[in-house]
Design a protein around this motif. Structure first.
Motif, PDB file in Angstrom:
ATOM      1  N   SER A 146     -26.920  12.088  31.539  1.00  0.00           N
ATOM      2  CA  SER A 146     -26.380  11.472  32.761  1.00  0.00           C
ATOM      3  C   SER A 146     -26.212  12.484  33.900  1.00  0.00           C
ATOM      4  CB  SER A 146     -25.066  10.761  32.466  1.00  0.00           C
ATOM      5  OG  SER A 146     -24.218  11.611  31.766  1.00  0.00           O
ATOM      6  N   PHE A 147     -26.301  13.777  33.593  1.00  0.00           N
ATOM      7  CA  PHE A 147     -26.190  14.797  34.646  1.00  0.00           C
ATOM      8  C   PHE A 147     -27.534  15.469  34.948  1.00  0.00           C
ATOM      9  CE2 PHE A 147     -21.934  14.284  33.032  1.00  0.00           C
ATOM     10  CZ  PHE A 147     -21.164  14.267  34.178  1.00  0.00           C
ATOM     11  N   GLN A 169     -34.732  17.217  30.215  1.00  0.00           N
ATOM     12  CA  GLN A 169     -33.658  17.320  31.209  1.00  0.00           C
ATOM     13  C   GLN A 169     -33.831  18.504  32.162  1.00  0.00           C
ATOM     14  OE1 GLN A 169     -29.810  16.824  29.161  1.00  0.00           O
ATOM     15  NE2 GLN A 169     -30.814  15.354  27.805  1.00  0.00           N
TER      16      GLN A 169
END
Ligand code: SAH
Length: 218
Positions: A146-147, A169
Motif C-alpha cells: 500500500s506504500f 514494489q
C-alpha cells in the motif's frame, strides 16, 4: 529510567569509528557525517556503553543483532540514498540503520517481524527527531504494497533468495541492496530495475547476517 548521555568520550570514540570506516573504504561524506552524528550507544543496552563504537555487531535481544557500523555504511553507500528518497527497510532491529537513512533525509518505511523488537520503537529515543521513520510489524517478504513503489529497498537480514514481491514494489530506476545466501555467508547484491522492467544485478563483498525468516513472531 535510563539516563542517556552523549559525552565527549562517546563523541571522540565516534570520530575514531568514522576514521576507521574511511580506512575501510567508505567515501560518502553524507554517510560518514550521519554516523558521526548518531549516538550508537543509545541503541544498545547500557552494558555496551564502553564498546558501542567498536566496529562490531552486538546482541539486541530476541537472538537478533545491531549490524556492524561498516556493514551499515557499506549497504547505505551501495544504495546511493538521496534526500527525500522513499526507502523500504526490511529488519528494523535496533532502528540504527533506519536512523542513518533518516539522518540523510530519506523517508523510511521499516518492517520488523519480531513483535518485541517492533514494540520497542514506541520508546525509541529519537521518535521526535526522526518523524520520517514509519514503523511496521509484519513479514518483510510481503513488503508494503500500500506504500509502494519505493526508490530504494534495503534488506538487513540474510535472504535465501531475492523476494519477488519486493522487486514488484521497486520503482523503475530504483535500487535494492540485499545480502543473499551462499551457504554460511551472504553475497551483497545490488539490483537495479531498468526502464524496460529488466533487472541489472551487481555482486559485491561477502557478509554474515542473521537470517531473513518468513512470517511474524509474537
Ligand atoms: N537494521 C537492523 C539490523 C537488525 S538484524 C539494525 O540496524 O539494528 C535483522 C533484523 O531483521 C532482525 O531484527 C530480525 O528480526 C529482522 N527480520 C528477519 N526476517 C524478517 C522478515 N521477514 N521481515 C521483517 N524483519 C525480519
Amino acid at each position: 529510567m535510563r539516563k542517556f548521555e552523549d559525552t565527549y568520550q562517546h563523541k571522540g570514540l565516534r570520530k575514531q569509528l568514522v576514521s576507521l570506516l574511511k580506512e575501510k573504504g567508505i567515501t560518502d561524506e553524507t554517510i560518514l557525517e550521519a554516523i558521526n552524528t548518531i549516538p550508537r550507544h543509545f541503541f544498545l543496552d547500557s552494558a555496551f556503553d564502553k564498546i558501542a563504537y567498536e566496529d562490531r555487531a552486538f546482541p539486541i535481544g530476541e537472538g537478533q543483532t545491531i549490524s556492524q557500523p561498516y556493514t551499515v555504511a557499506y549497504q547505505t553507500q551501495l544504495l546511493n540514498v538521496k534526500k527525500n528518497d522513499k526507502v523500504l527497510e526490511i529488519g528494523t532491529g535496533s532502528v540504527y540503520q533506519a536512523s542513518v537513512l533518516a539522518e540523510i533525509g530519506a523517508w523510511v518505511y521499516t518492517i520488523e517481524r519480531q513483535k518485541k523488537l517492533y514494540d520497542a520503537h514506541k520508546q525509541f529515543i529519537f521518535r521526535n527527531k526522526y518523524p520520517n521513520i514509519k514503523f511496521f510489524y509484519g513479514d518483510g517478504y510481503e513488503g508494503l504494497p500500500s506504500f509502494a513503489p519505493f526508490d530504494k529497498i534495503i534488506i538487513t537480514a540474510a535472504a535465501p533468495f531475492i523476494p519477488p514481491k519486493l522487486i514488484t514494489q521497486l520503482k523503475i530506476g530504483g535500487v535494492m541492496v540485499i545480502p543473499v545466501n551462499e551457504g554460511e555467508i551472504q553475497r551483497m547484491l545490488r539490483i537495479t530495475k531498468l526502464p524496460n522492467d529488466t533487472l541489472q544485478e551487481e555482486s559485491f563483498d561477502a557478509f554474515s547476517f542473521v537470517p531473513m525468516l518468513t512470517g511474524k513472531n509474537g
